[in-house]
Design an enzyme around this catalytic site. Structure first.
Site, PDB file in Angstrom:
ATOM      1  N   LYS A 116       0.826  -1.412   0.018  1.00 16.52           N
ATOM      2  CA  LYS A 116       0.029   0.019   0.119  1.00 16.52           C
ATOM      3  C   LYS A 116       0.942   1.201   0.090  1.00 16.52           C
ATOM      4  O   LYS A 116       0.595   2.355  -0.544  1.00 16.52           O
ATOM      5  CB  LYS A 116      -0.841  -0.133   1.072  1.00 16.52           C
ATOM      6  CG  LYS A 116      -1.835  -1.418   1.230  1.00 16.52           C
ATOM      7  CD  LYS A 116      -2.801  -1.238   0.032  1.00 16.52           C
ATOM      8  CE  LYS A 116      -3.940  -2.438   0.230  1.00 16.52           C
ATOM      9  NZ  LYS A 116      -3.290  -3.646   0.119  1.00 16.52           N
ATOM     10  N   GLU A 200      -3.478   7.485   7.506  1.00  9.59           N
ATOM     11  CA  GLU A 200      -4.345   8.216   6.326  1.00  9.59           C
ATOM     12  C   GLU A 200      -5.523   8.914   7.108  1.00  9.59           C
ATOM     13  O   GLU A 200      -6.120   8.722   8.256  1.00  9.59           O
ATOM     14  CB  GLU A 200      -4.856   7.520   5.070  1.00  9.59           C
ATOM     15  CG  GLU A 200      -3.979   6.913   4.427  1.00  9.59           C
ATOM     16  CD  GLU A 200      -4.496   6.102   3.082  1.00  9.59           C
ATOM     17  OE1 GLU A 200      -3.874   5.892   2.078  1.00  9.59           O
ATOM     18  OE2 GLU A 200      -5.690   5.880   3.173  1.00  9.59           O
ATOM     19  N   HIS A 235     -15.355  -4.203   5.624  1.00  7.89           N
ATOM     20  CA  HIS A 235     -14.535  -3.802   4.525  1.00  7.89           C
ATOM     21  C   HIS A 235     -14.472  -4.973   3.202  1.00  7.89           C
ATOM     22  O   HIS A 235     -13.790  -4.773   2.476  1.00  7.89           O
ATOM     23  CB  HIS A 235     -13.153  -3.247   5.093  1.00  7.89           C
ATOM     24  CG  HIS A 235     -13.111  -2.263   5.992  1.00  7.89           C
ATOM     25  ND1 HIS A 235     -13.454  -1.032   5.789  1.00  7.89           N
ATOM     26  CD2 HIS A 235     -12.835  -2.246   7.343  1.00  7.89           C
ATOM     27  CE1 HIS A 235     -13.201  -0.284   6.855  1.00  7.89           C
ATOM     28  NE2 HIS A 235     -12.883  -0.845   7.942  1.00  7.89           N
ATOM     29  N   ARG A 291      -5.589  -8.506 -10.608  1.00 10.79           N
ATOM     30  CA  ARG A 291      -6.179  -9.765 -11.134  1.00 10.79           C
ATOM     31  C   ARG A 291      -7.632  -9.364 -11.683  1.00 10.79           C
ATOM     32  O   ARG A 291      -7.947  -8.399 -11.563  1.00 10.79           O
ATOM     33  CB  ARG A 291      -6.160 -10.713  -9.873  1.00 10.79           C
ATOM     34  CG  ARG A 291      -6.876  -9.779  -8.677  1.00 10.79           C
ATOM     35  CD  ARG A 291      -7.006 -11.022  -7.516  1.00 10.79           C
ATOM     36  NE  ARG A 291      -7.539 -10.070  -6.203  1.00 10.79           N
ATOM     37  CZ  ARG A 291      -8.551  -9.399  -5.994  1.00 10.79           C
ATOM     38  NH1 ARG A 291      -9.574  -9.567  -6.788  1.00 10.79           N
ATOM     39  NH2 ARG A 291      -9.043  -8.867  -4.861  1.00 10.79           N
TER      40      ARG A 291
END
EC number: 6.4.1.1
Length: 491
Positions: A116, A200, A235, A291
């Site tokens: 990430k 973040e 999530h 993918r």
């Protein structure tokens, strides 16, 4: 073009890839664990080989065994599907050593976008909007506090190597920060073998909107429009639709251009998905999935493009057969993930034997599944039973068609998420398109109440329909006949 492809996956996605192979005149090879010896995908393939015990670490994650089978069967390429090895850069490296083509991007791209922090740095350089926060790992609590103060609470702590909603923790006040960091680092180390975390700004009610991209080896990149994936639990996506209810031509141009820019900057090849969070008119890069996605069928339905066949064509060296101008959106599509989970018990997994099965049909209805009557859902893997996809001329028709299809879908023996999906289709906020990633939590009480009512209604319906299900001996005879037919197809 390839003559034989090994599918390094199981269940519905394995069958999905094998169908594409069959349409292209390509032989397919299945690999399976001991737990999947009676699975439908093993019978659909032209060849099938057992590769290990039920645990993924001893079967579907065994690169060495998969490559042994590929060599033995004479497969020229491997399609990894999604999950398992699909985003493992080592698979591509090992395939390259053996002269086998991996149907997907290069290993270096998979590795870069799988981290990430690295992916966020790359997107900033590419000029793609990113969420305010750090672009490097944070381990010192004092540094974390300074960063959180500078961007403003709430913040979210994320595992750098995370995915699937694992390794994320929202923090609303400074007092919670250290404890949240320690917890996230522990989860990250356990789940991914990497304790690195970053911070973040936390967007409290964002929409999750993603763009499907496709790129060939000559550098041609296009997007195939957007998907809305805001209906989630922990999530993880439950319902997806295409296009997003809030999408306008202007916003699609902006977000689609950013997705293409992201793929071009990293030299992407094959199918991929650029995911964004959208809030108050702005959008931010979230991650890139290197993918094919679970939800790819809704893009296929509204664009008419078979994404898996295009993956295979591109991997064989062909250029894209269409340009951005050729991609047109027609109608609206919705996908419901039908999982073997109890939605009234916080979506607890509920593996077991399917004692009754009747799938829906009719115009605009598609079911991607790998199960059948008397199939035993193993406890070792993802709980997905099938994907129910519908298409309508507009969103309202698609919702009504999904309601009808769900009412026809009967699965007995295990608890499923069908009552949840029925409740969502009845929810007025959903019908108005007022979506965000915390939708399920916000409307939980009403959804649960509706589900309890639905479960009672469904039980009464099933009791009336019990006679429509064949006795087990007849089912066994039919299953044997199907098996004989599938094996005869391999010749």
């Amino acid at each position: 073009m390839f003559s034989k492809i090994l599918v390094a996956n199981r269940g519905e996605i394995a069958i999905r890839v094998m169908r594409a192979c069959r349409e292209l005149g390509i032989k397919s090879v299945a690999v399976y664990s001991e737990a999947d010896k009676n699975a439908l995908f093993t019978r659909y393939a032209d060849e099938a080989y057992e590769i290990g015990k039920p645990a993924p670490s001893q079967s579907y994650l065994r690169i060495d065994r998969i490559l042994e089978v590929a060599e033995k069967a004479g497969a020229e390429a491997i399609h990894p599907g999604y999950g398992f090895l699909a985003e493992n850069p080592r698979l591509g490296e090992e395939c390259e050593k053996q002269g086998i083509k991996l149907i997907g991007p290069k290993g270096s791209v998979i590795e870069a976008m799988g981290d990430k922090i690295t992916s966020k740095k790359l997107m900033k350089k590419a000029g793609v909007p990113v969420i305010p926060g750090t672009d490097q790992g944070v381990s010192d609590p004092d540094e974390a506090a300074r960063i959180a103060d500078s961007i403003g609470y709430p913040v979210i702590i994320k595992a750098s190597a995370g995915g699937g909603g694992i390794g994320m923790r929202a923090v609303y006040e400074e007092d919670e920060l250290i404890r949240a960091m320690e917890s996230t680092q522990s989860v990250a180390a356990s789940a991914f073998g990497d304790p690195t975390v970053y911070i973040e700004k936390y967007l409290e009610r964002p929409r999750h909107i993603e763009f499907q991209v496709m790129a060939d080896e000559s550098g041609n990149v296009i997007h195939l429009a957007d998907r809305e994936c805001s209906i989630q639990r922990r999530h993880q996506k439950l319902i997806e639709e295409a296009p997003s209810p809030i999408m306008t031509p202007e916003l699609r141009e902006r977000m689609g251009s950013a997705a293409v820019k992201a793929a071009e900057y990293i030299g992407y090849e094959n199918a991929g998905t650029v995911e964004f969070l959208y809030s108050n008119g702005d959008f931010y890069f979230l991650e890139m999935n290197t993918r094919i996605q679970v939800e790819h069928p809704i893009t296929e339905v509204i664009t008419g493009v078979d994404l898996v066949k295009e993956q295979i064509r591109v991997a064989s060296g062909e250029e894209l057969r269409f340009t951005q101008k050729d991609i047109n959106i027609r109608g609206h599509a919705i996908e419901c993930r039908i999982n073997a989970e109890n939605p009234l018990a916080d979506f607890a997994p509920n593996p077991g034997k399917i004692t009754g099965y009747r799938s829906p049909g009719g115009i605009g209805v598609r079911v991607d599944s790998g199960v059948y009557m008397n199939y035993e859902i193993p406890p070792f893997y993802d709980s997905m039973i099938s994907k129910l996809i519908v298409w309508g001329m507009d969103r309202q028709e698609a919702i009504n068609r999904m309601k009808r299809a769900l009412s026809e879908y009967i699965i007995l023996g295990v608890k499923t998420t069908i009552p949840f999906h029925k409740a969502i289709m009845r929810n007025e906020a959903f019908r108005r398109g007022e979506l965000h990633t915390h939708f399920v939590d916000e409307y939980r009480r009403g959804i649960d109440a509706e589900m309890r009512k639905i479960v009672k209604e469904d039980q009464e319906m099933v009791e009336r329909l019990q006679s429509t299900f064949l006795p087990s001996k007849k089912v066994a005879a039919i299953s044997a006949a199907i098996g004989t037919y599938m094996h005869s197809r391999r010749g």
